[in-house]
Design a protein around this motif. Structure first.
Motif, PDB file in Angstrom:
ATOM      1  N   PHE A  43       0.722  -1.572  -0.021  1.00 53.14           N
ATOM      2  CA  PHE A  43      -0.057   0.151   0.304  1.00 53.14           C
ATOM      3  C   PHE A  43       0.901   1.548  -0.130  1.00 53.14           C
ATOM      4  O   PHE A  43       0.500   2.178  -0.741  1.00 53.14           O
ATOM      5  N   LEU A  44       1.724   0.714   1.059  1.00 52.80           N
ATOM      6  CA  LEU A  44       2.595   2.226   1.002  1.00 52.80           C
ATOM      7  C   LEU A  44       3.748   2.456  -0.166  1.00 52.80           C
ATOM      8  O   LEU A  44       3.415   3.540  -1.145  1.00 52.80           O
ATOM      9  N   ALA A  45       4.288   1.239  -0.996  1.00 53.57           N
ATOM     10  CA  ALA A  45       4.463   1.449  -2.378  1.00 53.57           C
ATOM     11  C   ALA A  45       3.818   2.311  -3.266  1.00 53.57           C
ATOM     12  O   ALA A  45       4.495   2.775  -3.898  1.00 53.57           O
ATOM     13  N   TRP A  46       2.282   1.526  -3.153  1.00 53.73           N
ATOM     14  CA  TRP A  46       1.778   1.799  -3.959  1.00 53.73           C
ATOM     15  C   TRP A  46       1.185   3.567  -4.352  1.00 53.73           C
ATOM     16  O   TRP A  46       1.094   3.979  -5.502  1.00 53.73           O
ATOM     17  N   MET A  47       1.072   4.241  -2.769  1.00 52.71           N
ATOM     18  CA  MET A  47       0.813   5.759  -2.471  1.00 52.71           C
ATOM     19  C   MET A  47       1.864   6.111  -3.059  1.00 52.71           C
ATOM     20  O   MET A  47       1.831   7.569  -3.823  1.00 52.71           O
ATOM     21  N   LEU A  48       3.127   5.792  -2.737  1.00 56.11           N
ATOM     22  CA  LEU A  48       4.245   6.507  -2.784  1.00 56.11           C
ATOM     23  C   LEU A  48       4.269   6.839  -5.223  1.00 56.11           C
ATOM     24  O   LEU A  48       4.601   7.844  -5.512  1.00 56.11           O
TER      25      LEU A  48
END
Length: 631
Positions: free
Chosen positions: A434-439
């Motif tokens: 999720f954090l990677a996708w948001m980044l």
């Protein structure tokens, strides 16, 4: 993250391997809900001519009876789907549906409620048998890059079928004096049409034709769930999927009474609520393919969960602010103050529900034992049924304790937040993705080049230039499967990011002169991960670049491939140098404004290199060539 152009997911509808199956599934969902909704509407708005039972109780009891067969027979259904050709099974299930609708027709014509309830249970059995067929058929017929899109179209079709069935059921049964006749004839017609479409489904061979069907469905259910629980990520994804059905069942089952007693609407208001909710789920399901970049992107699951809680809570406040007491139809309702907020909340709950559930389905399909797909889906259906029965029980209990329906929405949204935190703490991969996708969807525009060279199965070592503190997030977001990152122990301990790296089972490493024990332990962990068939990514420079140029590759990669004879995949990050996450010594604020919002970067993936030629010098040349002049 941009990808090479892919055919539209809707192009699958024109192909025999998908189209007939889609329409068979669509018609089944449509018919289920036409029948159930007609029955619920007649028992909500014309209860006294059918029964003396409280409508609120029936609105929770009938869905509970529908899913009872899922609890009892899902495990057996999974065995059947693994043992027999799925096209033949689909046709058998459609024949069963015709028989059930004939029974229901007699119930409608004779005004016999117990026959209609028996048909509800029968349609539950029909769906129990078809469920494992549906989700095990897709990975057999679709390519890996088509799976998310195919699941999205199926989910969209399912919920559009649910929507149209609910709308048709509510409208037909209210058409006096022929409403009951129209429902009886319409459900039988749909069942026959479903049989005709199933005739076009191509053969789908059984993965385990030698399987013996257990005669004890209860023992098989326990055995099925026990097998599924051996794969922790898959099992927790199954629980997450079942939680969505708890959430959805608890909310949806309140719609008839919510429309009638809280919004003071007629049956057209009930239809409107169903319409906006189902359209939301259909839209969210279709959005998954675009947002995921044509791969299984479980980073969308936490995003979906956040939306389910936020807009579930807002639905409570929007409902409490509603003040109309006059009876209205759907057209009059939408002109009242505050109604668009309620409808907006329902649409967005649906959208985020689609984002939540589609990646979970795709993950379960791709990561479970491929000879056990149908039984895994059957295990999930057992859990779904248990959770939906629990939802009916919770609704009956809370309503009996004096809770209002808006308060029920609030409790569900808050429970969702608690469950999400619990599941994502158990499987940190969801949160990291999720954090990677948001980044990569907020801070950057990322282009991947030949990302399909990252193997979807088997061990491999990925090597890449080391530009920034977020290299692992960018690479991880591009990979179709989890990666074990080897990183400098100081970066591994970075506040906040370090917690993410630990949760993702990254492997910290230190130079021999700093900590020889930690270095040796890292090589042991790498060998173990590769032995277990995992992907391992290392940054052979051993440190972040201070200039943007690629530092000399160290000898660690040679030591790894000496122990583990696996292919090495060279990769290069382009465009990250100068971002706030790098060690560029120029002014950080000037750099940030110079790059602008959503600056471009790329990840290029090279051809696999055999372990016997994977020297540090050769790999450095490959990475440098992949990067080019764009730092």
């Amino acid at each position: 993250m941009s990808q090479p152009s892919q055919p539209s997911q809707f192009s699958l509808l024109t192909q025999r391997r998908f189209g007939p199956f889609f329409w068979t599934q669509f018609l089944g969902a449509f018919n289920d809900n036409l029948f159930k909704t007609a029955l619920l509407v007649i028992l909500t708005y014309d209860a006294l001519s059918w029964t003396t039972i409280e409508p609120g109780l029936l609105n929770n009891l009938i869905p509970g009876l529908f899913i009872l067969p899922f609890v009892l027979f899902s495990a057996t259904a999974g065995q059947i789907a693994d043992k027999f050709d799925k096209a033949r099974l689909a046709r058998f299930v459609k024949l069963l549906e015709i028989v059930i609708m004939l029974v229901a027709g007699i119930g409608w014509m004779t005004h016999t409620l117990w026959l209609l309830i028996a048909a509800v249970v029968g349609m539950g059995l029909h769906s129990t048998l078809f469920g494992p067929v549906k989700y095990a058929y897709l990975p057999q017929q679709l390519k890996p890059e088509e799976l998310v899109g195919g699941n999205g179209v199926i989910e969209m079709g399912t919920f559009v079928g649910i929507l149209l069935g609910e709308v048709a059921g509510a409208l037909l049964v209210a058409y006096q004096p022929w409403g009951i006749h129209l429902v009886a004839g319409g459900t039988l017609f749909c069942a026959v049409l479903g049989l005709l479409t199933s005739m076009r489904i191509p053969p789908s061979p059984a993965p385990a034709p030698e399987l013996k069907i257990s005669r004890n469905p209860f023992a098989e259910s326990v055995r099925n769930l026990k097998f599924s629980s051996q794969n922790r990520t898959v099992f927790l994804s199954m629980l997450g999927n079942s939680w969505f059905w708890f959430y959805g069942a608890l909310v949806l089952s309140q719609f008839p009474v919510y429309a009638k007693d809280y919004l003071h609407g007629d049956h057209s208001v009930f239809v409107l609520l169903l319409t906006v909710f189902s359209l939301g789920i259909g839209a969210g399901s279709l959005l998954c393919e675009k947002l995921s970049g044509h791969k299984v992107e479980i980073g969308l699951v936490p995003f979906g969960s956040i939306g389910l809680s936020v807009f579930g809570v807002d639905l409570y406040f929007a409902s409490m602010a509603y003040s109309n007491t006059a009876v209205v139809d759907a057209f009059a309702l939408v002109s009242l103050p505050g109604v668009w907020r309620i409808l907006g909340d329902l649409v967005l709950i649906g959208v985020f529900g689609g984002l939540f559930i589609v990646p979970l389905f795709a993950l379960i399909q791709t990561r479970c034992d491929q000879k056990h797909v149908s039984r895994t889906i059957a295990g999930m259906n057992i859990l779904n049924a248990i959770f939906m029965v629990a939802a009916a029980g919770v609704a009956i209990l809370l309503l009996g304790q004096g809770f209002t329906i808006p308060e029920l929405f609030l409790v569900t949204a808050l429970l969702n937040a608690c469950v999400a935190v619990y599941i994502f703490s158990l499987v940190p991969e969801f949160l990291m993705r999720f954090l990677a996708w948001m980044l990569i969807h907020t801070g950057y525009r990322v282009r991947t080049i030949d990302a399909d060279r990252i193997p979807e199965q088997g061990p491999a070592v990925l090597v890449c230039n080391h530009v920034s503190y977020v290299d692992a997030l960018v690479i991880g977001a591009a990979s179709p499967r989890p990666i074990r990152f080897v990183m400098d122990h100081r970066i591994f301990k970075t506040p906040f990011l370090g917690w993410i790296f630990r949760a993702a089972k990254a492997i910290p490493i230190a130079p021999a002169k700093e900590d020889p024990f930690l270095m040796e332990r890292a090589f042991v962990d790498i060998a173990q991960a590769l032995h277990e068939g995992e992907l391992v990514c290392i940054f052979p420079e051993g440190k972040l670049t201070h200039t943007g140029e690629i530092n000399e590759f160290r000898n660690g990669i040679s030591k790894i491939v000496e122990r583990s004879k696996v292919p090495v995949i060279p990769m290069a990050l382009r465009g990250l140098w100068g971002s706030v996450f790098t060690r560029d010594k120029t002014n950080v604020f000037e750099r940030s404004f110079a790059r602008g919002i959503r600056s471009k970067l790329a990840l290029a993936v090279g051809q696999p290199v055999a372990p016997d030629v994977a020297s540090p010098e050769y790999l450095q040349q490959q990475v440098l060539a992949l990067r080019g002049d764009w730092k």
